[in-house]
Design a protein around this motif. Structure first.
Motif, short mmCIF file in Angstrom:
data_model
loop_
_atom_site.label_atom_id
_atom_site.label_comp_id
_atom_site.label_asym_id
_atom_site.label_seq_id
_atom_site.Cartn_x
_atom_site.Cartn_y
_atom_site.Cartn_z
N ARG A 86 0.81 -1.21 0.00
CA ARG A 86 0.00 0.00 0.00
C ARG A 86 0.85 1.27 0.00
O ARG A 86 0.51 2.25 -0.66
CB ARG A 86 -0.92 -0.01 1.22
CG ARG A 86 -2.03 -1.04 1.14
CD ARG A 86 -2.72 -1.21 2.48
NE ARG A 86 -3.87 -2.13 2.40
CZ ARG A 86 -4.33 -2.82 3.42
NH1 ARG A 86 -3.76 -2.70 4.63
NH2 ARG A 86 -5.37 -3.64 3.27
N LEU A 89 3.79 0.89 -3.49
CA LEU A 89 3.47 0.48 -4.86
C LEU A 89 3.53 1.65 -5.83
O LEU A 89 4.03 1.50 -6.95
CB LEU A 89 2.08 -0.17 -4.90
CG LEU A 89 1.65 -0.68 -6.28
CD1 LEU A 89 2.65 -1.67 -6.85
CD2 LEU A 89 0.25 -1.30 -6.20
N ASN A 90 3.06 2.82 -5.43
CA ASN A 90 3.09 3.97 -6.35
C ASN A 90 4.52 4.29 -6.78
O ASN A 90 4.79 4.48 -7.97
CB ASN A 90 2.47 5.20 -5.69
CG ASN A 90 0.95 5.12 -5.67
OD1 ASN A 90 0.35 4.39 -6.44
ND2 ASN A 90 0.34 5.88 -4.77
N ALA A 93 5.88 1.48 -9.03
CA ALA A 93 5.28 1.51 -10.37
C ALA A 93 5.81 2.68 -11.19
O ALA A 93 6.12 2.53 -12.38
CB ALA A 93 3.76 1.58 -10.25
N GLU A 94 5.92 3.85 -10.57
CA GLU A 94 6.39 5.03 -11.29
C GLU A 94 7.86 4.93 -11.68
O GLU A 94 8.30 5.57 -12.64
CB GLU A 94 6.15 6.26 -10.43
CG GLU A 94 4.67 6.62 -10.30
CD GLU A 94 4.40 7.69 -9.28
OE1 GLU A 94 5.39 8.24 -8.73
OE2 GLU A 94 3.22 8.00 -9.03
N ARG A 98 8.76 -3.80 -12.58
CA ARG A 98 7.73 -4.82 -12.79
C ARG A 98 7.79 -5.82 -11.64
O ARG A 98 8.86 -6.34 -11.32
CB ARG A 98 7.96 -5.55 -14.12
CG ARG A 98 6.93 -6.64 -14.43
CD ARG A 98 7.13 -7.20 -15.82
NE ARG A 98 8.37 -7.91 -15.96
CZ ARG A 98 8.47 -9.22 -16.28
NH1 ARG A 98 7.39 -9.93 -16.49
NH2 ARG A 98 9.65 -9.79 -16.42
N GLY A 118 -3.12 -7.19 -7.44
CA GLY A 118 -3.21 -5.82 -7.93
C GLY A 118 -1.86 -5.23 -8.26
O GLY A 118 -1.70 -4.52 -9.27
N ALA A 119 -0.85 -5.51 -7.42
CA ALA A 119 0.50 -5.00 -7.67
C ALA A 119 1.09 -5.62 -8.93
O ALA A 119 1.74 -4.93 -9.73
CB ALA A 119 1.38 -5.30 -6.46
N GLU A 121 -0.61 -6.86 -11.50
CA GLU A 121 -1.35 -6.34 -12.65
C GLU A 121 -0.95 -4.91 -12.99
O GLU A 121 -0.76 -4.56 -14.16
CB GLU A 121 -2.86 -6.41 -12.38
CG GLU A 121 -3.72 -5.93 -13.53
CD GLU A 121 -5.20 -6.05 -13.24
OE1 GLU A 121 -6.00 -5.61 -14.08
OE2 GLU A 121 -5.55 -6.56 -12.16
N ARG A 122 -0.82 -4.08 -11.96
CA ARG A 122 -0.50 -2.67 -12.19
C ARG A 122 0.85 -2.48 -12.86
O ARG A 122 1.05 -1.54 -13.63
CB ARG A 122 -0.56 -1.89 -10.89
CG ARG A 122 -0.22 -0.42 -11.07
CD ARG A 122 -0.45 0.39 -9.85
NE ARG A 122 0.02 1.76 -10.05
CZ ARG A 122 0.02 2.68 -9.11
NH1 ARG A 122 -0.43 2.40 -7.89
NH2 ARG A 122 0.48 3.89 -9.36
N THR A 123 1.81 -3.34 -12.52
CA THR A 123 3.18 -3.16 -13.02
C THR A 123 3.52 -4.08 -14.18
O THR A 123 4.67 -4.08 -14.65
CB THR A 123 4.19 -3.39 -11.88
OG1 THR A 123 4.09 -4.75 -11.42
CG2 THR A 123 3.94 -2.45 -10.71
N ASN A 126 5.38 -2.62 -17.17
CA ASN A 126 6.61 -1.85 -16.93
C ASN A 126 7.81 -2.55 -17.54
O ASN A 126 7.86 -3.78 -17.63
CB ASN A 126 6.82 -1.65 -15.43
CG ASN A 126 5.87 -0.63 -14.84
OD1 ASN A 126 5.15 0.04 -15.56
ND2 ASN A 126 5.89 -0.49 -13.52
#
Length: 238
Positions: A86, A89-90, A93-94, A98, A118-119, A121-123, A126
């Protein structure tokens, strides 16, 4: 020519992050305090590894044997995992990192599984460093699962037993599309692999350091990479 040497940078660095409990004990703190400081070390090393161009960084975060620890400690570790995802992750990811996970993390509580999914999938798209987190992971189990899948395919007539080569086994592992480990580091002075990446580290350079994981930082990583660069890797040749 032997690989390594002359400032070579490993593509894949794997770390057994050991010593959180001893770090806390030396300071008369609860083990949970050591794990919290260990998460800070994770942040430092992930950030630095990405900056210097490491392609893959694999961290042994929770082994399949860690379930044997006291319930309270396992609960603390799960809480730290939740917080790390939490809170970090931002930034991860930025930075183009990956995230991959090896091991059966679906054995965790549902909310933890959702956070991990979620982590990932979000990355997924990358293209920077791949951060592989080993969760509920054990290398012997991984190898057994790979053997079972190949045996099932052979029984179904899809493949011949004679076609089961080292490459075929590697393709069934959790790390199928990840390069082999070049440098494996274990902190805290222990000198064993503890069921971690036994296949993938077949030709890895092993480095055991006395530094406890919460104290492992950029300087210690730099020293480890310098040590790697001085080694000659022959892979069985001359």
């Amino acid at each position: 020519m032997a690989a390594g040497g002359a400032g070579a940078l490993p593509r894949h660095v794997a770390i057994i992050m050991d010593g959180n409990g001893r770090w806390a004990k030396a300071r008369r703190l609860p083990r949970a305090a050591g794990h919290r400081r260990g998460v800070e070390a994770v942040r430092r090393i992930v950030r630095k590894a990405g900056e210097i161009g490491i392609e893959v960084l694999t961290l042994y975060a929770f082994s399949s044997e860690n379930w044997r620890r006291p319930v309270e400690e396992v609960s603390d570790l799960m809480g730290l995992l939740r917080h790390f995802i939490r809170a970090d992750l931002n930034e991860i990811a930025e930075a183009g990192v990956r995230i991959r996970v090896i091991g059966d993390y679906r054995a965790f509580q549902d909310d933890v599984v959702k956070l991990i999914d979620g982590a990932i999938e979000r990355t997924a798209a990358n293209t920077g460093m791949t951060l592989v987190i080993a969760l509920n992971y054990g290398s012997q189990n991984e190898l057994a699962r790979a053997a079972q899948r190949l045996a099932e395919r052979a029984r179904a007539g899809e493949i011949e037993p004679s076609s089961i080569t080292a490459d075929a086994i590697a393709a069934e592992l959790d790390t199928a599309d990840i390069p082999p480990v070049d440098l494996l580091i274990r902190t805290s002075g222990e000198r064993r692999l503890s069921n971690f990446l036994l296949w993938q580290a077949a030709y890895a350079e092993l480095l055991f350091v006395d530094t406890l994981w919460p104290d492992f930082g950029e300087a210690e990583l730099a020293e480890a990479l310098d040590d790697f660069a001085r080694r000659e890797r022959r892979f069985g040749g001359l």
